[in-house]
Design an enzyme around this catalytic site. Structure first.
Site: not given
Ligand code: NAD
Length: 738
Positions: A337, A356, A413, A415, A420, A442, A463
């Site tokens: 995302m 990241d 980051v 979920e 967070k 989400s 979101h």
């Molecule tokens: P993802 O796992 O692809 O990405 C998360 C990223 O966060 C990773 O690159 C990870 O290295 C990084 N991260 C973790 N800890 C960290 C830290 N301490 N400092 C910096 N970076 C850090 O996950 P995603 O699918 O991108 O989801 C991210 C957020 O978006 C979640 O809260 C999820 O619920 C929300 N979301 C996801 C979707 C979806 O369809 N995947 C849709 C809407 C919202």
């Protein structure tokens, strides 16, 4: 004569330049006054012996956005007012009113003098039809050229000659796709389809158009001459016999016959192509007057045109907040995302700090923008220079100090509350005190995430939906302590990246995720009821959803659904009522490790781009009953009613507060059957009393999850609709909302 919307200047060579430039508007639109003046302009050009021909262009950056749809709304209002008193007169007035533009264009086309359109930018709907009625067209050759007939997207079809001229000018298959999908064409494609004749740089556009007239543009269209042949030959020919049954089948496959606009379009083309132009236009006009009266068109115009425009103009922004200039934003988490959010932000010209855990992960997130731009270049939609410019705006790093001058930081980051919490604290330690912090969670309630913040007033939910570059909706979540200033910042940002915002109050799953889960759950419940999997999936699509519920479950990930179910079970303890859902998910996820698309196996088996229903579903849910044990109409209704009912509950809980947001959010966020106008329009069209009766019937038959909520019961009793009881409100106040 002087004109309000146009200027007319004739040069020494006798070529008139008509420049369309409506006062006080950023975009030219076709309204009553434009029609009157166009009509008069054609007369003026014909009457003036000194004028040899005319070029029509626009004085604004775009050529035109098309017809003002509220004008059609006015026509319809008149029709409904008069139709009981004088049905014939009302129908005639509607037909006359709705075909006026078509007649003006035909008059232009047959006036005897050549008209050339100089299309200097976006040209949509009635504007494209004007250009097609002209005797030649020159398009600006840069990126600002966009030509389309998007009427089907709001439940209509092009009713000012578009269906007839396109299909007489271009290859049948390409033309049909252009019309039925409401595609937007770039200059090269429009030229390849022969819908424009030439391209020219912006500075030379008008001169090129004038030159065409000087060198001789035939003022008589090919179809007005003897011996005209359709590009694909006559309908009743061997080629026609190949084309038309296929076109009909594709129409059925793509629309499941849910869209009268598309059906009338096809009929209009099929019948019109067998007739001379004047009669063909009459056929088109008659179908257009029909389509205008359909509830589908009314619902789609309201949600996908009027309401969407209002939301895009930030109808819900707190009015007392000063506009924010957003120069730089921070993104925490460069994953799936975060990388997408970085791309759309940089595309809007805003600088991005993409953070990241380490440099490698941050770079990987930036590489996503590189890939998307490379694809755009390949398709001729961007240049190498634009790619470099966009990439230069993204600062990929693991260093939180770079967030110091960001106006807004968006967290994306994992979920996970703890992860967070840690990043919130780290970011706030360096952010400007007035900067706003947003989470892209989400499901986790914003108010509880804001507990990790020292400045909960500045904390909000933004979101996004995946894939971020394609999905137009963004759901803004107002927590208990979120301030109006934070809300205004979030909305200003969403406007800057040209997406559509809805504003909801805090709750688990907010609006969209919560409703989507009910759609998936209903699919699983049907499996447990013995409905064949293929029938469930097809019924979902026939109801107008983009994919079936099992397919969506696979996309969202079944292990995630299992996690949510397990967490709810843990939270509720003994109060949790176990159901068939638990067994199916446990079997799929825990026992068989079928997580969905992400590991290539779920309710479907995935092989690259191909997928097929997994034959082993019977091992999990048992042998299905025969398909004819179920009524397909009822299955379709179950899938839509469940989502609409959940929306009504969310509305009663005050998480949703605006009917427009419920409707627009449902279509843009999770593809709720667009022909209905959205979840609440679906209830209004059925009538609240009938909807409540249906819920009660389903409760008896399928279980208490269909029990209508108090608000719906009250409204049914009082014979109220959602749009009647809750007329769209103006601005929202974060404090009132939460
Ligand atoms: P993802 O796992 O692809 O990405 C998360 C990223 O966060 C990773 O690159 C990870 O290295 C990084 N991260 C973790 N800890 C960290 C830290 N301490 N400092 C910096 N970076 C850090 O996950 P995603 O699918 O991108 O989801 C991210 C957020 O978006 C979640 O809260 C999820 O619920 C929300 N979301 C996801 C979707 C979806 O369809 N995947 C849709 C809407 C919202």
């Amino acid at each position: 004569m002087t004109y309000k919307n146009f200027t007319l200047e004739t040069d020494a060579d006798g070529i008139a330049l008509i420049t369309w430039d409506m006062p006080g508007k950023s975009m030219n639109v076709i309204d009553m006054s434009v029609m009157d003046e166009l009509d008069a302009l054609v007369d003026a050009v014909v009457a003036d012996a000194a004028i040899k021909g005319a070029v029509i262009t626009s004085g604004k950056p775009a050529f035109t956005g098309g017809a003002d749809l509220t004008m059609l709304g006015g026509l319809l209002k008149g029709y409904h007012k008069d139709r009981t008193k004088d049905p014939e007169g009302a129908a005639r007035a509607l037909l006359d009113g709705s075909r006026r533009l078509s007649l003006i264009y035909r008059k232009l086309e047959t006036c005897g003098k050549p008209f050339v359109a100089a299309i200097n930018g976006t040209c949509m709907g009635g504007g494209t039809e004007l250009a097609l009625a002209c005797h030649a067209r020159v398009g600006v050759e840069d990126d600002s050229f966009k030509m389309g007939l998007p009427e089907v997207k709001v439940g209509l079809f092009p009713g000012a000659g578009g269906t007839q001229r396109v299909m007489r000018m271009t290859d049948g298959q390409a033309g049909m796709q252009f019309l039925l999908q409401g595609q937007t064409l770039r200059a090269a494609k429009a030229k390849a389809m022969k819908l424009i004749d030439e391209t020219a740089p912006a500075k030379k556009l008008v001169d090129t158009a004038k030159k065409l007239i000087k060198t001789g543009v035939d003022p008589v269209k090919p179809w007005d001459k003897k011996g005209f042949k359709l590009p694909n030959g006559p309908i009743y020919s061997p080629a026609g016999f190949q084309f038309w049954p296929a076109a009909n089948a594709i129409y059925r496959r793509e629309t499941c016959d849910n869209y009268p606009g598309a059906r009338y379009l096809l009929q209009s083309v099929y019948e019109g192509l067998q007739l001379p132009m004047d009669l063909a236009l009459q056929v088109e006009s008659r179908y257009f007057a029909h389509v205008l009266q359909t509830p589908e068109a009314a619902a789609m115009i309201r949600s996908l045109f009027v309401s969407m425009q209002e939301l895009n103009k930030l109808a819900r922004r707190p009015a007392d907040q000063r506009p924010n200039k957003i120069r730089k934003i921070g993104i925490l988490g460069a994953g799936f995302m975060g990388a997408g959010i970085a791309y759309v932000t940089a595309q809007a010209g805003i600088n991005v700090v993409l953070i990241d855990r380490d440099q490698e992960a941050a770079d990987k997130g930036k590489a996503h923008s590189d890939q998307l731009m490379a694809k755009a270049i390949q398709r001729g939609r961007a240049t190498e220079a634009e790619k470099e410019k966009l990439l230069a705006r993204i600062d990929a790093t693991a260093d939180y100090d770079r967030l110091a001058d960001c106006d807004l930081v968006i967290e994306a980051v994992f979920e996970d509350r703890e992860v967070k919490r840690v990043v919130t604290e780290k970011a706030e330690a360096v952010m400007k005190p007035r900067a706003i912090y947003a989470s892209n969670t989400s499901t986790l309630p914003i108010t509880s995430l804001a507990e990790a913040s020292k400045r909960p007033k500045n904390f909000i939910g933004i979101h996004f939906f995946s894939p971020v570059d394609k999905m137009m909706l963004v759901e803004v979540i107002v927590g208990r302590k979120t301030s109006d200033r934070a809300l205004a910042m979030a909305l200003d940002y969403i406007k800057a990246i040209r997406k559509t915002p809805i504003v909801v109050n805090d709750s688990r799953g907010f609006y969209t995720s919560r409703v989507v889960m009910t759609y998936i759950r209903e699919g699983l419940m049907m499996l447990a009821d013995g409905v064949p999997a293929a029938m469930i999936e097809n019924a979902g699509k026939m109801a107008g959803m983009p994919v079936g519920p099992l397919s969506l479950g696979d996309e969202v990930a079944l292990d995630l659904a299992w996690k949510i179910v397990s967490a709810t079970r843990k939270d509720l303890g003994v109060a949790y009522v176990e159901g068939p859902l638990d067994n199916i998910l446990e079997e799929m996820v825990v026992k068989r490790e079928r997580f969905g698309r992400k590991n290539g196996k779920g309710f479907y088996d995935y092989a690259g781009r191909d997928k097929a229903l997994w034959p082993g579903i019977v091992e999990v849910v048992g042998k299905p009953k025969p398909a004819d044990a179920f009524n397909v109409e009822e299955i379709k209704q179950r899938l839509l009613v469940m989502q609409a009912l959940e929306t009504a509950r969310i509305f009663e809980e005050n998480c949703l507060t605006d009917v427009r947001e419920a409707d627009v959010g449902s279509i843009l966020g999770f593809g709720f059957a667009p022909y209905t106008g959205g979840t609440l329009s679906y209830i209004d069209r059925m009538g609240t009393a009938a909807f409540v009766d249906l819920c009660r019937k389903f409760t008896r038959k399928w279980g208490p999850r269909f029990k209508p909520n108090r608000l719906l019961r009250e409204m049914a009793k009082a014979n109220e609709s959602f749009y009647g009881r809750f007329p769209p409100a103006g601005e929202v106040k974060a404090r009132d909302a939460a």
